[in-house]
Design a protein around this motif. Structure first.
Motif, PDB file in Angstrom:
ATOM      1  N   MET A  52     -13.875  35.400   1.779  1.00 46.77           N
ATOM      2  CA  MET A  52     -14.686  36.412   2.461  1.00 46.77           C
ATOM      3  C   MET A  52     -15.819  36.900   1.558  1.00 46.77           C
ATOM      4  O   MET A  52     -16.942  37.104   2.027  1.00 46.77           O
ATOM      5  N   THR A  53     -15.533  37.081   0.281  1.00 40.88           N
ATOM      6  CA  THR A  53     -16.564  37.515  -0.661  1.00 40.88           C
ATOM      7  C   THR A  53     -17.680  36.488  -0.761  1.00 40.88           C
ATOM      8  O   THR A  53     -18.865  36.832  -0.762  1.00 40.88           O
ATOM      9  N   ARG A  54     -17.312  35.202  -0.823  1.00 41.55           N
ATOM     10  CA  ARG A  54     -18.323  34.147  -0.896  1.00 41.55           C
ATOM     11  C   ARG A  54     -19.176  34.130   0.370  1.00 41.55           C
ATOM     12  O   ARG A  54     -20.399  34.010   0.307  1.00 41.55           O
ATOM     13  N   MET A  55     -18.534  34.268   1.531  1.00 39.08           N
ATOM     14  CA  MET A  55     -19.274  34.256   2.785  1.00 39.08           C
ATOM     15  C   MET A  55     -20.231  35.441   2.869  1.00 39.08           C
ATOM     16  O   MET A  55     -21.400  35.285   3.244  1.00 39.08           O
ATOM     17  N   LEU A  56     -19.777  36.623   2.495  1.00 43.46           N
ATOM     18  CA  LEU A  56     -20.639  37.801   2.559  1.00 43.46           C
ATOM     19  C   LEU A  56     -21.786  37.715   1.562  1.00 43.46           C
ATOM     20  O   LEU A  56     -22.898  38.168   1.842  1.00 43.46           O
ATOM     21  N   LEU A  57     -21.545  37.136   0.387  1.00 42.12           N
ATOM     22  CA  LEU A  57     -22.613  36.963  -0.595  1.00 42.12           C
ATOM     23  C   LEU A  57     -23.695  36.030  -0.066  1.00 42.12           C
ATOM     24  O   LEU A  57     -24.891  36.312  -0.192  1.00 42.12           O
ATOM     25  N   VAL A  58     -23.284  34.925   0.551  1.00 41.23           N
ATOM     26  CA  VAL A  58     -24.264  33.991   1.117  1.00 41.23           C
ATOM     27  C   VAL A  58     -25.048  34.657   2.235  1.00 41.23           C
ATOM     28  O   VAL A  58     -26.277  34.534   2.312  1.00 41.23           O
ATOM     29  N   LEU A  59     -24.367  35.397   3.106  1.00 44.56           N
ATOM     30  CA  LEU A  59     -25.066  36.057   4.213  1.00 44.56           C
ATOM     31  C   LEU A  59     -25.980  37.174   3.729  1.00 44.56           C
ATOM     32  O   LEU A  59     -27.041  37.411   4.311  1.00 44.56           O
ATOM     33  N   ARG A  60     -25.619  37.857   2.649  1.00 45.08           N
ATOM     34  CA  ARG A  60     -26.484  38.894   2.088  1.00 45.08           C
ATOM     35  C   ARG A  60     -27.764  38.269   1.520  1.00 45.08           C
ATOM     36  O   ARG A  60     -28.853  38.822   1.660  1.00 45.08           O
TER      37      ARG A  60
END
Length: 137
Positions: A52-60
């Motif tokens: 989830m952290t990786r996904m949110l970082l990419v989306l940010r």
């Protein structure tokens, strides 16, 4: 190893992940009792949080850039590989792609354009990159 490649079947991958989580809980219970189950559950929660952290970082990172833009379409074209997920392509481009396919269709197509009007069109079938092409003006 062919049995470790679940990219072509997301249902099997999700079922396999659930099966591994249950197997870890059973193994933890047999080895250490309820403390082992808690340890296995903590490991599964940590794994989910990392993804989830990786996904949110990419989306940010993609939120601050214009839709469909990329620094160099030729470099993006060279770095693409068959089987990549949309999240992996977004991490490469650091921008959301411009959707060029009809809505709710299975083969989804997105394109990115650089400053020289060179475009890369990517087609995703069942959630993975199936084909891509470099389009020059």
């Amino acid at each position: 190893m062919f049995f470790l490649n679940f990219r072509n079947s997301p249902v099997v991958a999700q079922g396999g992940a659930a099966l591994v989580a249950v197997a870890l809980a059973v193994l933890g219970y047999r080895s250490y009792g309820w403390g082992g189950v808690a340890l296995a559950a903590g490991g599964v929660v940590m794994w989910v949080l990392l993804h989830m952290t990786r996904m949110l970082l990419v989306l940010r990172r993609t939120a601050g850039r214009p839709v469909g833009s990329v620094a160099s379409a030729v470099m993006l074209h060279a770095r693409l590989q068959r089987g990549m997920t949309l999240l992996q392509v977004l991490a490469l481009t650091r921008a959301l792609g411009q959707c060029v396919s009809p809505p709710n269709g299975d083969p989804e197509a997105y394109q990115w354009t650089d400053g020289g009007n060179v475009r890369v069109r990517c087609t995703f079938a069942r959630g993975t990159l199936a084909q891509w092409e470099l389009l020059r003006p």
